[in-house]
Motif scaffolding. Structure first.
Motif, mmCIF file in Angstrom:
data_model
loop_
_atom_site.group_PDB
_atom_site.id
_atom_site.type_symbol
_atom_site.label_atom_id
_atom_site.label_comp_id
_atom_site.label_asym_id
_atom_site.label_seq_id
_atom_site.Cartn_x
_atom_site.Cartn_y
_atom_site.Cartn_z
ATOM 1 N N SER A 107 0.842 -1.200 0.000
ATOM 2 C CA SER A 107 0.000 0.000 0.000
ATOM 3 C C SER A 107 0.872 1.243 0.000
ATOM 4 C CB SER A 107 -0.928 0.000 1.219
ATOM 5 O OG SER A 107 -0.172 -0.023 2.416
ATOM 6 N N LEU A 108 0.310 2.325 -0.516
ATOM 7 C CA LEU A 108 1.060 3.570 -0.634
ATOM 8 C C LEU A 108 0.653 4.559 0.455
ATOM 9 C CD1 LEU A 108 0.975 4.109 -4.504
ATOM 10 C CD2 LEU A 108 2.825 3.123 -3.126
ATOM 11 N N ALA A 109 1.614 5.385 0.859
ATOM 12 C CA ALA A 109 1.369 6.417 1.866
ATOM 13 C C ALA A 109 2.038 7.704 1.418
ATOM 14 C CB ALA A 109 1.910 5.984 3.223
ATOM 15 N N GLN A 110 1.434 8.802 1.772
ATOM 16 C CA GLN A 110 1.962 10.119 1.396
ATOM 17 C C GLN A 110 2.410 10.861 2.653
ATOM 18 O OE1 GLN A 110 2.014 10.802 -1.894
ATOM 19 N NE2 GLN A 110 3.122 12.725 -1.656
ATOM 20 N N LEU A 111 3.685 11.286 2.654
ATOM 21 C CA LEU A 111 4.218 12.076 3.760
ATOM 22 C C LEU A 111 4.299 13.528 3.311
ATOM 23 C CD1 LEU A 111 5.472 12.137 6.619
ATOM 24 C CD2 LEU A 111 7.710 11.827 5.527
ATOM 25 N N GLN A 112 3.650 14.420 4.069
ATOM 26 C CA GLN A 112 3.582 15.824 3.676
ATOM 27 C C GLN A 112 4.042 16.748 4.795
ATOM 28 O OE1 GLN A 112 -0.697 15.673 2.398
ATOM 29 N NE2 GLN A 112 0.100 16.637 0.543
ATOM 30 N N PRO A 167 -1.565 -0.518 8.189
ATOM 31 C CA PRO A 167 -2.049 -0.345 9.563
ATOM 32 C C PRO A 167 -2.422 1.088 9.924
ATOM 33 C CG PRO A 167 0.328 -0.619 9.545
ATOM 34 C CD PRO A 167 -0.133 -0.870 8.138
ATOM 35 N N ILE A 168 -1.845 2.079 9.233
ATOM 36 C CA ILE A 168 -2.106 3.487 9.557
ATOM 37 C C ILE A 168 -2.869 4.124 8.408
ATOM 38 C CG2 ILE A 168 -1.091 5.718 10.149
ATOM 39 C CD1 ILE A 168 1.346 4.243 11.190
ATOM 40 N N GLY A 169 -4.041 4.667 8.714
ATOM 41 C CA GLY A 169 -4.806 5.372 7.696
ATOM 42 C C GLY A 169 -4.351 6.807 7.556
ATOM 43 N N SER A 170 -4.194 7.481 8.688
ATOM 44 C CA SER A 170 -3.687 8.856 8.700
ATOM 45 C C SER A 170 -3.114 9.165 10.073
ATOM 46 C CB SER A 170 -4.793 9.862 8.348
ATOM 47 O OG SER A 170 -5.826 9.818 9.317
ATOM 48 N N ALA A 171 -2.133 10.050 10.103
ATOM 49 C CA ALA A 171 -1.486 10.417 11.359
ATOM 50 C C ALA A 171 -0.876 11.801 11.220
ATOM 51 C CB ALA A 171 -0.411 9.402 11.745
ATOM 52 N N VAL A 172 -0.726 12.470 12.341
ATOM 53 C CA VAL A 172 -0.065 13.772 12.402
ATOM 54 C C VAL A 172 1.011 13.697 13.478
ATOM 55 C CG1 VAL A 172 -0.331 16.227 12.936
ATOM 56 C CG2 VAL A 172 -2.101 15.045 11.624
ATOM 57 N N SER A 201 -2.112 8.844 15.819
ATOM 58 C CA SER A 201 -2.775 8.277 14.655
ATOM 59 C C SER A 201 -4.226 8.765 14.636
ATOM 60 C CB SER A 201 -2.731 6.742 14.725
ATOM 61 O OG SER A 201 -3.544 6.170 13.732
ATOM 62 N N ASP A 202 -4.639 9.359 13.527
ATOM 63 C CA ASP A 202 -6.018 9.814 13.393
ATOM 64 C C ASP A 202 -6.942 8.690 12.949
ATOM 65 O OD1 ASP A 202 -5.340 12.405 14.124
ATOM 66 O OD2 ASP A 202 -4.790 12.925 12.068
ATOM 67 N N SER A 203 -6.393 7.711 12.258
ATOM 68 C CA SER A 203 -7.161 6.530 11.864
ATOM 69 C C SER A 203 -6.186 5.402 11.581
ATOM 70 C CB SER A 203 -8.026 6.811 10.630
ATOM 71 O OG SER A 203 -7.219 7.086 9.496
ATOM 72 N N GLY A 204 -6.611 4.185 11.906
ATOM 73 C CA GLY A 204 -5.754 3.029 11.688
ATOM 74 C C GLY A 204 -6.459 1.759 12.093
ATOM 75 N N SER A 205 -5.766 0.646 11.931
ATOM 76 C CA SER A 205 -6.361 -0.654 12.235
ATOM 77 C C SER A 205 -5.748 -1.241 13.502
ATOM 78 C CB SER A 205 -6.154 -1.609 11.054
ATOM 79 O OG SER A 205 -4.766 -1.775 10.796
#
Length: 262
Positions: free
Chosen positions: A151-156, A177-182, A212-216
Motif C-alpha cells: 500500500s502507498l502512503a503520502q508524507l507531507q 495499519p495506519i490510515g492517517s497520522a499527524v 494516529s487519526d485513523s488506523g487498524s
C-alpha cells in the motif's frame, strides 16, 4: 535607576555632589552595587522535570545571568537510609554524586527538612550538571512511500504548528495499519502532546511524536501515540499505545515505509 559605569570627570562630579545629599548618594551607589551583585536566577517552572524512582532529571533549566540566559541539564539523585533519612551522596568538596559515578568517595549530606515556617540554614551542594545540548528538530523527506503490504502512503510537510511553532507533518495511506497520522518534529517538551508524552515517560529525541487519526487494530488505531523517525529512504513509525487506553515508554509495534518517489 542610573548606575554610572565609570567615575565621572571631577568637575561634573563636583556639580552633581552639590545637588545630591550625602545620604542619597550613598543609597544610590549601594543600590547599584546590589544590582551588579545580583545572583543568577533559575526558572524551574520553564524546565522539563521528570522524576523516576530516586532520580530527578531537570532538562533545559533556564538560568538568567547578567550576560544572558543559559540552559543546564541537572540530575538529582536521592538516597534513603534505614531510618528514613533523605540524603544526597557528595564528595569531599560538597559536590553531589550521580548514580553513574561508582567508586567515588562519598559522604551523605542530609537534606533540610524542617516544619513549615521554620527558616532552614543555607547549605550549598553542587549538583551534577552539564550545558543543555542544542534543540533537535528531526528531518523528514516528503513524498510517496510504500508499506510492506504494497500500500502507498503520502508524507507531507504541513509547515509550522500555529500555536506551538514546531514543524508539523502528516502521513496518509490508502491501506496498511495506519490510515492517517499527524506528528511534530522537535523534542517532547515542545510537542503539543507534551503532557501525554510525559505521562508515558517519553523524554528521548530519537522520534518525532504524534497521534494516529485513523488506523487498524489497537496498536495503530485512532488516537494511538506514535513516534516517527527517518533512516535514509526508510520511514519508521512505532506505536507506544498499550491495550485499550494507555501508553508506555517502550514501543508496542512498528511499521516501516520505503520512499518510492517525491
Amino acid at each position: 535607576m542610573f548606575c554610572p559605569a565609570v567615575a565621572p570627570p571631577a568637575r561634573l562630579w563636583h556639580r552633581r555632589r552639590m545637588r545630591l545629599p550625602l545620604f542619597s548618594t550613598a543609597v544610590l551607589f549601594a543600590s547599584c552595587a546590589a544590582a551588579s551583585a545580583q545572583t543568577a536566577v533559575p526558572r524551574l517552572q520553564d524546565a522539563t522535570v521528570v522524576a523516576k524512582n530516586s532520580t530527578i532529571s531537570i532538562t533545559r533549566l533556564p538560568i538568567r545571568t547578567p550576560s544572558g540566559v543559559i540552559y543546564r541539564d541537572v540530575t538529582i539523585e536521592l538516597h534513603v537510609d534505614a531510618d528514613g533519612r533523605v540524603t544526597l551522596a557528595t564528595d569531599g568538596a560538597g559536590r553531589a554524586l550521580a548514580g553513574s559515578a561508582p567508586g567515588a568517595p562519598a559522604r551523605p549530606v542530609a537534606l533540610q527538612a524542617v516544619p513549615s515556617g521554620t527558616p532552614a540554614p543555607v547549605q550549598s551542594i553542587e549538583l551534577p550538571q552539564r550545558p543543555s545540548p542544542p534543540t533537535v528538530f528531526q528531518h523528514f523527506t516528503p513524498g510517496t512511500y510504500t508499506a510492506p503490504d504494497g500500500s502507498l502512503a503520502q508524507l507531507q510537510d504541513r509547515g509550522r504548528d500555529l500555536i506551538h511553532g514546531v514543524p508539523m507533518w502528516s502521513l496518509t495511506a490508502d491501506g496498511g495499519p495506519i490510515g492517517s497520522a499527524v506528528f511534530y518534529a522537535g523534542p517532547p517538551r515542545l510537542n503539543p502532546r507534551s503532557g501525554r508524552l510525559a505521562r508515558a515517560g517519553l523524554t528521548g529525541e530519537d522520534y518525532a511524536y504524534g497521534t494516529s487519526d485513523s488506523g487498524s487494530g489497537e496498536v495503530f488505531g485512532t488516537g494511538a501515540l506514535i513516534g516517527v523517525a527517518q533512516h535514509g529512504s526508510r520511514l519508521e513509525v512505532v506505536s507506544f499505545h498499550r491495550g485499550c487506553c494507555s501508553d508506555g515508554a517502550e514501543p508496542t509495534g512498528s511499521v516501516t515505509y520505503t520512499l518510492v518517489g517525491r
